[in-house]
Design a protein around this motif. Structure first.
Motif, PDB file in Angstrom:
ATOM      1  N   ARG A   1       0.813  -1.219   0.000  1.00  0.00           N
ATOM      2  CA  ARG A   1       0.000   0.000   0.000  1.00  0.00           C
ATOM      3  C   ARG A   1       0.843   1.264   0.000  1.00  0.00           C
ATOM      4  NH1 ARG A   1      -2.878   1.604   5.697  1.00  0.00           N
ATOM      5  NH2 ARG A   1      -1.039   1.650   7.021  1.00  0.00           N
ATOM      6  N   ALA A   2       2.170   1.137   0.197  1.00  0.00           N
ATOM      7  CA  ALA A   2       3.052   2.300   0.135  1.00  0.00           C
ATOM      8  C   ALA A   2       3.115   2.882  -1.275  1.00  0.00           C
ATOM      9  CB  ALA A   2       4.450   1.932   0.618  1.00  0.00           C
ATOM     10  N   SER A   3       2.556   2.158  -2.254  1.00  0.00           N
ATOM     11  CA  SER A   3       2.459   2.703  -3.617  1.00  0.00           C
ATOM     12  C   SER A   3       1.664   4.000  -3.626  1.00  0.00           C
ATOM     13  CB  SER A   3       1.804   1.684  -4.554  1.00  0.00           C
ATOM     14  OG  SER A   3       2.578   0.514  -4.660  1.00  0.00           O
ATOM     15  N   ASP A   4       0.775   4.173  -2.657  1.00  0.00           N
ATOM     16  CA  ASP A   4      -0.035   5.395  -2.595  1.00  0.00           C
ATOM     17  C   ASP A   4       0.849   6.635  -2.507  1.00  0.00           C
ATOM     18  OD1 ASP A   4      -2.345   3.900  -2.687  1.00  0.00           O
ATOM     19  OD2 ASP A   4      -2.661   3.908  -0.514  1.00  0.00           O
ATOM     20  N   VAL A   5       1.892   6.569  -1.683  1.00  0.00           N
ATOM     21  CA  VAL A   5       2.747   7.733  -1.514  1.00  0.00           C
ATOM     22  C   VAL A   5       3.581   7.978  -2.771  1.00  0.00           C
ATOM     23  CG1 VAL A   5       4.793   6.624  -0.498  1.00  0.00           C
ATOM     24  CG2 VAL A   5       4.174   8.917   0.201  1.00  0.00           C
ATOM     25  N   LEU A   6       3.892   6.917  -3.500  1.00  0.00           N
ATOM     26  CA  LEU A   6       4.631   7.082  -4.757  1.00  0.00           C
ATOM     27  C   LEU A   6       3.766   7.740  -5.823  1.00  0.00           C
ATOM     28  CD1 LEU A   6       6.593   3.703  -4.899  1.00  0.00           C
ATOM     29  CD2 LEU A   6       7.486   5.975  -4.346  1.00  0.00           C
ATOM     30  N   ARG A   7       2.475   7.401  -5.841  1.00  0.00           N
ATOM     31  CA  ARG A   7       1.577   8.074  -6.781  1.00  0.00           C
ATOM     32  C   ARG A   7       1.504   9.570  -6.446  1.00  0.00           C
ATOM     33  NH1 ARG A   7      -0.816   2.937  -7.221  1.00  0.00           N
ATOM     34  NH2 ARG A   7      -1.712   3.039  -5.122  1.00  0.00           N
ATOM     35  N   GLU A   8       1.505   9.889  -5.157  1.00  0.00           N
ATOM     36  CA  GLU A   8       1.490  11.293  -4.770  1.00  0.00           C
ATOM     37  C   GLU A   8       2.751  12.007  -5.254  1.00  0.00           C
ATOM     38  OE1 GLU A   8       0.383  12.218  -0.767  1.00  0.00           O
ATOM     39  OE2 GLU A   8      -0.936  10.470  -0.602  1.00  0.00           O
ATOM     40  N   CYS A   9       3.875  11.304  -5.229  1.00  0.00           N
ATOM     41  CA  CYS A   9       5.121  11.882  -5.753  1.00  0.00           C
ATOM     42  C   CYS A   9       4.983  12.174  -7.246  1.00  0.00           C
ATOM     43  CB  CYS A   9       6.289  10.926  -5.520  1.00  0.00           C
ATOM     44  SG  CYS A   9       6.761  10.720  -3.794  1.00  0.00           S
ATOM     45  N   LEU A  10       4.371  11.249  -7.973  1.00  0.00           N
ATOM     46  CA  LEU A  10       4.152  11.459  -9.409  1.00  0.00           C
ATOM     47  C   LEU A  10       3.200  12.624  -9.640  1.00  0.00           C
ATOM     48  CD1 LEU A  10       3.802   7.721 -10.502  1.00  0.00           C
ATOM     49  CD2 LEU A  10       5.749   9.214 -10.955  1.00  0.00           C
TER      50      LEU A  10
ATOM     51  N   VAL B   1      -2.434  14.165 -11.914  1.00  0.00           N
ATOM     52  CA  VAL B   1      -3.318  13.223 -11.226  1.00  0.00           C
ATOM     53  C   VAL B   1      -4.055  12.372 -12.253  1.00  0.00           C
ATOM     54  CG1 VAL B   1      -5.386  12.992  -9.803  1.00  0.00           C
ATOM     55  CG2 VAL B   1      -3.585  14.600  -9.133  1.00  0.00           C
ATOM     56  N   MET B   2      -4.586  13.008 -13.272  1.00  0.00           N
ATOM     57  CA  MET B   2      -5.285  12.274 -14.325  1.00  0.00           C
ATOM     58  C   MET B   2      -4.332  11.351 -15.086  1.00  0.00           C
ATOM     59  SD  MET B   2      -8.356  13.106 -13.915  1.00  0.00           S
ATOM     60  CE  MET B   2      -9.019  12.298 -15.378  1.00  0.00           C
ATOM     61  N   MET B   3      -3.077  11.785 -15.205  1.00  0.00           N
ATOM     62  CA  MET B   3      -2.097  11.019 -15.966  1.00  0.00           C
ATOM     63  C   MET B   3      -1.621   9.786 -15.216  1.00  0.00           C
ATOM     64  SD  MET B   3       1.569  12.432 -17.449  1.00  0.00           S
ATOM     65  CE  MET B   3       0.743  13.932 -18.004  1.00  0.00           C
ATOM     66  N   PHE B   4      -1.463   9.906 -13.884  1.00  0.00           N
ATOM     67  CA  PHE B   4      -0.820   8.831 -13.122  1.00  0.00           C
ATOM     68  C   PHE B   4      -1.725   8.147 -12.098  1.00  0.00           C
ATOM     69  CE2 PHE B   4       2.833  11.525 -14.387  1.00  0.00           C
ATOM     70  CZ  PHE B   4       3.579  10.567 -15.057  1.00  0.00           C
TER      71      PHE B   4
ATOM     72  N   VAL C   1       1.601  -5.872 -16.934  1.00  0.00           N
ATOM     73  CA  VAL C   1       2.856  -5.151 -16.683  1.00  0.00           C
ATOM     74  C   VAL C   1       3.328  -4.471 -17.961  1.00  0.00           C
ATOM     75  CG1 VAL C   1       5.319  -5.435 -16.174  1.00  0.00           C
ATOM     76  CG2 VAL C   1       3.610  -6.567 -14.741  1.00  0.00           C
ATOM     77  N   HIS C   2       3.262  -5.205 -19.068  1.00  0.00           N
ATOM     78  CA  HIS C   2       3.691  -4.631 -20.352  1.00  0.00           C
ATOM     79  C   HIS C   2       2.831  -3.419 -20.714  1.00  0.00           C
ATOM     80  CE1 HIS C   2       5.174  -4.356 -24.442  1.00  0.00           C
ATOM     81  NE2 HIS C   2       3.929  -4.392 -24.887  1.00  0.00           N
ATOM     82  N   GLU C   3       1.523  -3.517 -20.498  1.00  0.00           N
ATOM     83  CA  GLU C   3       0.623  -2.404 -20.819  1.00  0.00           C
ATOM     84  C   GLU C   3       0.940  -1.182 -19.960  1.00  0.00           C
ATOM     85  OE1 GLU C   3      -3.311  -3.863 -20.306  1.00  0.00           O
ATOM     86  OE2 GLU C   3      -3.271  -5.121 -22.114  1.00  0.00           O
ATOM     87  N   HIS C   4       1.188  -1.411 -18.671  1.00  0.00           N
ATOM     88  CA  HIS C   4       1.505  -0.288 -17.790  1.00  0.00           C
ATOM     89  C   HIS C   4       2.867   0.322 -18.129  1.00  0.00           C
ATOM     90  CE1 HIS C   4      -1.934  -1.667 -15.457  1.00  0.00           C
ATOM     91  NE2 HIS C   4      -1.835  -0.591 -14.713  1.00  0.00           N
ATOM     92  N   GLU C   5       3.827  -0.509 -18.470  1.00  0.00           N
ATOM     93  CA  GLU C   5       5.148   0.008 -18.855  1.00  0.00           C
ATOM     94  C   GLU C   5       5.067   0.842 -20.126  1.00  0.00           C
ATOM     95  OE1 GLU C   5       8.349  -3.233 -17.098  1.00  0.00           O
ATOM     96  OE2 GLU C   5       7.472  -3.574 -19.083  1.00  0.00           O
ATOM     97  N   SER C   6       4.284   0.392 -21.088  1.00  0.00           N
ATOM     98  CA  SER C   6       4.171   1.112 -22.358  1.00  0.00           C
ATOM     99  C   SER C   6       3.519   2.477 -22.185  1.00  0.00           C
ATOM    100  CB  SER C   6       3.374   0.276 -23.369  1.00  0.00           C
ATOM    101  OG  SER C   6       2.026   0.094 -22.945  1.00  0.00           O
ATOM    102  N   ARG C   7       2.726   2.626 -21.125  1.00  0.00           N
ATOM    103  CA  ARG C   7       2.056   3.907 -20.859  1.00  0.00           C
ATOM    104  C   ARG C   7       2.733   4.677 -19.725  1.00  0.00           C
ATOM    105  NH1 ARG C   7      -3.599   1.702 -19.383  1.00  0.00           N
ATOM    106  NH2 ARG C   7      -4.086   3.907 -19.035  1.00  0.00           N
ATOM    107  N   SER C   8       3.939   4.220 -19.315  1.00  0.00           N
ATOM    108  CA  SER C   8       4.702   4.848 -18.224  1.00  0.00           C
ATOM    109  C   SER C   8       3.902   4.888 -16.933  1.00  0.00           C
ATOM    110  CB  SER C   8       5.142   6.271 -18.619  1.00  0.00           C
ATOM    111  OG  SER C   8       5.969   6.239 -19.765  1.00  0.00           O
ATOM    112  N   LEU C   9       3.139   3.822 -16.685  1.00  0.00           N
ATOM    113  CA  LEU C   9       2.302   3.737 -15.496  1.00  0.00           C
ATOM    114  C   LEU C   9       2.723   2.593 -14.571  1.00  0.00           C
ATOM    115  CD1 LEU C   9      -1.250   4.354 -17.029  1.00  0.00           C
ATOM    116  CD2 LEU C   9       0.177   5.982 -15.785  1.00  0.00           C
ATOM    117  N   PHE C  10       3.896   2.039 -14.816  1.00  0.00           N
ATOM    118  CA  PHE C  10       4.358   0.931 -13.981  1.00  0.00           C
ATOM    119  C   PHE C  10       5.295   1.451 -12.910  1.00  0.00           C
ATOM    120  CE2 PHE C  10       7.289  -2.723 -13.151  1.00  0.00           C
ATOM    121  CZ  PHE C  10       6.341  -3.538 -12.529  1.00  0.00           C
TER     122      PHE C  10
END
Length: 295
Positions: free
Chosen positions: A68-77, A196-199, A224-233
């Motif tokens: 769940r620490a991914s939440d703070v990384l999304r905030e960084c993005l 926010v909309m992007m990430f 994973v491949h789909e998220h990497e291709s959209r810079s969302l991984f």
């Protein structure tokens, strides 16, 4: 152009601790507290963003914690970071500052070249202020603690002002350098609505695995491949990915142990009304002097 790495942490919101979250042994039940972005780490990210805006470059945010620490990384993005890395493994559970700094330093080494390594002065859940300096020591780089202001950056040297007891001092050192930031160093910017909309759909490997769990139409590798291709991984690293020594991680690598926890309950004492008169104020002053509070 400079590459800044920012070490961030998701922490329980200790400002809202009540009796409902205290356990019988006196420890805090973190599951009953909302998780927040450690305040001084957010300021550290702001300092990195200002360097990027002025000189160009990129920012990598790194956190060590549960999925769940991914939440703070999304905030960084959302704020402006370019890349996010989650370090997560059950084998890291129970890590003290020594084990944590070991894992973080090895993750920084894997990232590669960087100029600035930022971190908050301390986390509100531990208040040790040790992880930043210990990480710098393991990386064999100089450090500037209690950073108040970056005065100038010229080539591979930085001049900064740091807070000390009773004042400040101005220091200059070469890069790469680790800097721990105090809360008054800057006002963190709000999230960018566009980012926010992007990430908002950025996900770590653990989150993707959970998404695919129980759904035969979804495949982890494809997601994973789909998220990497959209810079969302959100890059996810485990102990094996970092090739760490298990004896230096988690409980095994943590010489610090909690010896005893006590719940301190503050209760009100007796009170005495002081009349708003000259005699009353004189009586108050005399009592303060008798108690060695004044004089």
């Amino acid at each position: 152009m400079y590459h800044s790495i920012v070490l961030v942490k998701q922490v329980p919101d200790t400002a809202n601790i009540t009796g409902n979250v205290m356990q019988e042994d006196g420890t805090v039940n973190r599951a009953k507290l909302p998780a927040v972005f450690n305040p001084e780490d957010r300021v550290a990210l702001e300092m990195a963003l200002r360097i990027k805006e002025r000189f160009g470059g990129k920012i990598t945010a790194i956190t060590m914690g549960p999925p769940r620490a991914s939440d703070v990384l999304r905030e960084c993005l959302y704020m402006g970071a370019d890349q996010a890395i989650l370090i997560s493994d059950r084998k890291f559970a129970g890590a003290d500052t020594l084990a944590t700094s070991y894992v973080l330093s090895e993750a920084v080494r894997q990232v590669g070249h960087y100029d600035f390594l930022f971190a908050g002065r301390q986390a509100i859940d531990g208040d040790t202020a040790q992880v930043g300096p210990q990480t710098a020591e393991k990386l064999h780089i100089p450090q500037i603690t209690y950073l108040e202001e970056i005065i100038s950056i010229e080539g591979n040297a930085v001049t900064a002002r740091r807070k000390i007891e009773g004042g400040f001092e101005v220091v200059r050192c070469s890069m790469p350098v680790l800097m721990t930031v105090i809360k008054d160093a800057a006002d963190p910017r709000p999230f960018s609505a566009k980012r926010v909309m992007m990430f908002k759909n950025a996900k770590s490997l653990m989150e993707i695995e959970k998404l695919a769990e129980g759904n035969s139409l979804l495949y982890v590798d494809q997601l994973v491949h789909e998220h990497e291709s959209r810079s969302l991984f959100i890059t996810t690293l485990t102990m094996d990915d970092l090739q760490l020594d298990p004896d230096r991680c988690g409980v095994a690598g943590s010489p610090t142990k909690v010896y005893k926890v006590e719940s301190v309950v503050l209760s009100g004492g007796s009170k005495e009304m002081i009349e708003p008169t000259k005699a009353g104020l004189g009586k108050l002053i005399q009592k303060l002097m008798d108690d060695h509070i004044l004089g």
